[in-house]
Design a protein around this motif. Structure first.
Motif, PDB file in Angstrom:
ATOM      1  N   PRO A  15     -55.230  -9.412   6.967  1.00 45.26           N
ATOM      2  CA  PRO A  15     -56.210  -9.180   5.900  1.00 45.26           C
ATOM      3  C   PRO A  15     -56.929 -10.469   5.521  1.00 45.26           C
ATOM      4  CG  PRO A  15     -54.061  -8.260   5.338  1.00 45.26           C
ATOM      5  CD  PRO A  15     -53.862  -9.108   6.550  1.00 45.26           C
ATOM      6  N   GLU A  16     -58.164 -10.322   5.082  1.00 43.32           N
ATOM      7  CA  GLU A  16     -58.913 -11.475   4.599  1.00 43.32           C
ATOM      8  C   GLU A  16     -58.424 -11.855   3.202  1.00 43.32           C
ATOM      9  OE1 GLU A  16     -61.274 -13.202   6.214  1.00 43.32           O
ATOM     10  OE2 GLU A  16     -61.020 -11.950   8.009  1.00 43.32           O
ATOM     11  N   LYS A  17     -58.536 -13.120   2.859  1.00 42.54           N
ATOM     12  CA  LYS A  17     -58.227 -13.574   1.508  1.00 42.54           C
ATOM     13  C   LYS A  17     -59.358 -13.161   0.552  1.00 42.54           C
ATOM     14  CE  LYS A  17     -57.002 -17.797   0.944  1.00 42.54           C
ATOM     15  NZ  LYS A  17     -56.976 -19.280   1.020  1.00 42.54           N
ATOM     16  N   PRO A  18     -59.035 -12.908  -0.727  1.00 45.78           N
ATOM     17  CA  PRO A  18     -57.695 -12.807  -1.307  1.00 45.78           C
ATOM     18  C   PRO A  18     -57.015 -11.512  -0.863  1.00 45.78           C
ATOM     19  CG  PRO A  18     -59.328 -12.225  -2.937  1.00 45.78           C
ATOM     20  CD  PRO A  18     -60.096 -12.684  -1.724  1.00 45.78           C
ATOM     21  N   ARG A  19     -55.722 -11.578  -0.636  1.00 40.76           N
ATOM     22  CA  ARG A  19     -55.004 -10.437  -0.094  1.00 40.76           C
ATOM     23  C   ARG A  19     -53.716 -10.213  -0.877  1.00 40.76           C
ATOM     24  NH1 ARG A  19     -54.464 -13.718   5.568  1.00 40.76           N
ATOM     25  NH2 ARG A  19     -53.563 -15.617   4.708  1.00 40.76           N
ATOM     26  N   GLU A  20     -53.176  -9.011  -0.726  1.00 45.36           N
ATOM     27  CA  GLU A  20     -51.946  -8.634  -1.408  1.00 45.36           C
ATOM     28  C   GLU A  20     -50.767  -8.608  -0.455  1.00 45.36           C
ATOM     29  OE1 GLU A  20     -51.200  -7.845  -4.716  1.00 45.36           O
ATOM     30  OE2 GLU A  20     -53.133  -8.786  -5.108  1.00 45.36           O
ATOM     31  N   ARG A  21     -51.003  -8.676   0.836  1.00 47.80           N
ATOM     32  CA  ARG A  21     -49.917  -8.659   1.818  1.00 47.80           C
ATOM     33  C   ARG A  21     -50.214  -9.699   2.895  1.00 47.80           C
ATOM     34  NH1 ARG A  21     -51.152  -5.329   6.383  1.00 47.80           N
ATOM     35  NH2 ARG A  21     -53.235  -4.431   6.231  1.00 47.80           N
ATOM     36  N   GLY A  22     -49.169 -10.107   3.567  1.00 49.74           N
ATOM     37  CA  GLY A  22     -49.322 -11.171   4.563  1.00 49.74           C
ATOM     38  C   GLY A  22     -49.534 -12.527   3.926  1.00 49.74           C
ATOM     39  N   LEU A  23     -48.986 -12.714   2.716  1.00 55.22           N
ATOM     40  CA  LEU A  23     -49.198 -13.963   1.989  1.00 55.22           C
ATOM     41  C   LEU A  23     -48.410 -15.116   2.612  1.00 55.22           C
ATOM     42  CD1 LEU A  23     -48.825 -12.738  -1.719  1.00 55.22           C
ATOM     43  CD2 LEU A  23     -50.908 -12.855  -0.336  1.00 55.22           C
ATOM     44  N   THR A  24     -49.037 -16.275   2.617  1.00 53.45           N
ATOM     45  CA  THR A  24     -48.346 -17.520   2.940  1.00 53.45           C
ATOM     46  C   THR A  24     -48.322 -18.372   1.679  1.00 53.45           C
ATOM     47  OG1 THR A  24     -48.872 -17.511   5.302  1.00 53.45           O
ATOM     48  CG2 THR A  24     -48.422 -19.643   4.296  1.00 53.45           C
ATOM     49  N   HIS A  25     -47.125 -18.569   1.174  1.00 55.77           N
ATOM     50  CA  HIS A  25     -46.860 -19.276  -0.084  1.00 55.77           C
ATOM     51  C   HIS A  25     -46.355 -20.667   0.300  1.00 55.77           C
ATOM     52  CE1 HIS A  25     -43.467 -20.421  -2.738  1.00 55.77           C
ATOM     53  NE2 HIS A  25     -43.878 -19.618  -3.698  1.00 55.77           N
ATOM     54  N   MET A  26     -47.184 -21.683   0.072  1.00 52.98           N
ATOM     55  CA  MET A  26     -46.860 -23.041   0.507  1.00 52.98           C
ATOM     56  C   MET A  26     -46.098 -23.797  -0.572  1.00 52.98           C
ATOM     57  SD  MET A  26     -49.402 -26.133   1.712  1.00 52.98           S
ATOM     58  CE  MET A  26     -49.706 -26.780   0.057  1.00 52.98           C
ATOM     59  N   LEU A  27     -45.085 -24.542  -0.155  1.00 54.32           N
ATOM     60  CA  LEU A  27     -44.304 -25.375  -1.065  1.00 54.32           C
ATOM     61  C   LEU A  27     -44.828 -26.806  -1.026  1.00 54.32           C
ATOM     62  CD1 LEU A  27     -41.874 -25.767  -2.955  1.00 54.32           C
ATOM     63  CD2 LEU A  27     -40.480 -26.205  -0.921  1.00 54.32           C
ATOM     64  N   ASP A  28     -45.346 -27.250  -2.159  1.00 52.15           N
ATOM     65  CA  ASP A  28     -45.837 -28.616  -2.336  1.00 52.15           C
ATOM     66  C   ASP A  28     -44.734 -29.392  -3.049  1.00 52.15           C
ATOM     67  OD1 ASP A  28     -46.945 -30.915  -3.497  1.00 52.15           O
ATOM     68  OD2 ASP A  28     -48.876 -29.971  -3.907  1.00 52.15           O
ATOM     69  N   LYS A  29     -44.116 -30.329  -2.339  1.00 53.90           N
ATOM     70  CA  LYS A  29     -42.975 -31.068  -2.886  1.00 53.90           C
ATOM     71  C   LYS A  29     -43.371 -32.411  -3.491  1.00 53.90           C
ATOM     72  CE  LYS A  29     -40.536 -31.036   0.926  1.00 53.90           C
ATOM     73  NZ  LYS A  29     -39.335 -31.252   1.800  1.00 53.90           N
ATOM     74  N   GLY A  30     -44.623 -32.568  -3.842  1.00 57.32           N
ATOM     75  CA  GLY A  30     -45.060 -33.814  -4.456  1.00 57.32           C
ATOM     76  C   GLY A  30     -46.194 -34.478  -3.713  1.00 57.32           C
ATOM     77  N   LEU A  31     -47.002 -33.674  -3.020  1.00 58.21           N
ATOM     78  CA  LEU A  31     -48.151 -34.219  -2.305  1.00 58.21           C
ATOM     79  C   LEU A  31     -49.119 -34.890  -3.270  1.00 58.21           C
ATOM     80  CD1 LEU A  31     -48.987 -31.181   0.023  1.00 58.21           C
ATOM     81  CD2 LEU A  31     -47.768 -33.263   0.674  1.00 58.21           C
ATOM     82  N   SER A  32     -49.782 -35.941  -2.802  1.00 57.83           N
ATOM     83  CA  SER A  32     -50.863 -36.547  -3.581  1.00 57.83           C
ATOM     84  C   SER A  32     -52.119 -35.698  -3.444  1.00 57.83           C
ATOM     85  CB  SER A  32     -51.146 -37.958  -3.067  1.00 57.83           C
ATOM     86  OG  SER A  32     -51.725 -37.893  -1.757  1.00 57.83           O
ATOM     87  N   ALA A  33     -53.100 -35.966  -4.271  1.00 58.96           N
ATOM     88  CA  ALA A  33     -54.363 -35.237  -4.181  1.00 58.96           C
ATOM     89  C   ALA A  33     -54.982 -35.403  -2.801  1.00 58.96           C
ATOM     90  CB  ALA A  33     -55.326 -35.715  -5.263  1.00 58.96           C
TER      91      ALA A  33
END
Length: 273
Positions: A15-33
């Motif tokens: 599905p195209e974004k924005p979507r309700e399924r097939g989500l990829t949830h990224m974990l940002d552990k302290g990235l800089s801008a």
């Protein structure tokens, strides 16, 4: 989602974004801008939501600049549930709400993975925050020795969705060694099957930080399973798993009429020995 130049037959529909399924949830552990900019330069089109893990937002320099990078890319973000729990422990939930308002944060994670909290109280918090925020709640303990019965997972997920959660996250921790998974990273297959028999998979984000876990869930639930706690460097590799463009899922999504070439170099059934 592939570049237009790569014309491969029968890849799974994403599905195209924005979507309700097939989500990829990224974990940002302290990235800089700047690091966020670099990640999004190559992967913004396949990242659906970003979580600033646990309490990293509280110690990130130039936090508002970083949040603006996510906003400009159209990627929703929220702070880890552990930060909510830290405010809960100190009886500062009202302060947490004000912080989210001041930083113009629209999503919030409600969890009780490390604290003792009655589930009825958690449901009250979900209902309270859902009036003004998009709530992602989390079920499961961060303690690998705390094994909750499958029916309790189901009950908690159903109740939290009814209370106003947009999605409910199935806990596994950053390392994939708790909750859905055993301490060695193996999938608790019976648990996953019990959950999926009674909760719509599109309402669940399965934390799966490791490739084997991601591949198992994709094989089990298809290319458009919602997956979370994906490390930034694994976002693009995950998309190739979803599309059958990595060895672990190469044979998963072939359309009828395509004859797989098996190891050895020849198509199956072509008469070579």
């Amino acid at each position: 989602m592939t570049n237009d130049a790569f014309d491969l037959i029968g890849l799974p529909d994403r599905p195209e974004k924005p979507r309700e399924r097939g989500l990829t949830h990224m974990l940002d552990k302290g990235l800089s801008a700047r690091e966020v900019e670099n990640v999004l330069n190559g992967a913004a089109h396949i990242i659906d939501v970003a979580k600033l893990g646990w309490g990293t937002a509280a110690v990130t320099k130039n936090l508002e600049t970083k949040l603006d990078v996510y906003r400009e890319a159209g990627i929703p973000f929220f702070f880890g549930g552990t930060l909510f729990e830290a405010y809960f422990l100190r009886d500062q939930i009202d302060d947490y709400r004000r912080l989210l308002d001041d930083l113009d944060v629209h999503h919030v994670e409600i969890s009780a993975g490390a604290v003792a909290m009655a589930h009825e109280d958690k449901l009250d918090f979900i209902e309270l925050f859902a009036n003004d925020f998009t709530v992602v709640s989390e079920v499961g303990s961060k303690d690998s020795s705390d094994v909750m019965a499958p029916y309790r997972w189901v009950e908690f997920m159903q109740a939290e969705l009814a209370a106003g959660s947009w999605k409910v996250t199935a806990e596994s921790r950053e390392a994939g060694t708790a909750g859905l998974f055993r301490p060695n990273g193996e999938v608790r297959t019976g648990l996953v099957d019990e959950i999926l028999s009674r909760v719509d998979p599109h309402d669940i984000i399965f934390e799966a930080p490791n490739k084997k876990q991601q591949a198992w869930l994709i094989k089990h639930q298809g290319a458009n399973v919602n997956l979370g706690n994906i490390h930034p460097e694994e976002v693009v590799p995950l998309e190739t798993l979803r599309l059958g463009l990595r060895g672990d899922t190469l044979f998963e999504f072939l359309t009828p009429g395509i004859t797989p070439h098996l190891p050895g170099g020849f198509p199956s059934g072509d008469g070579h020995s």
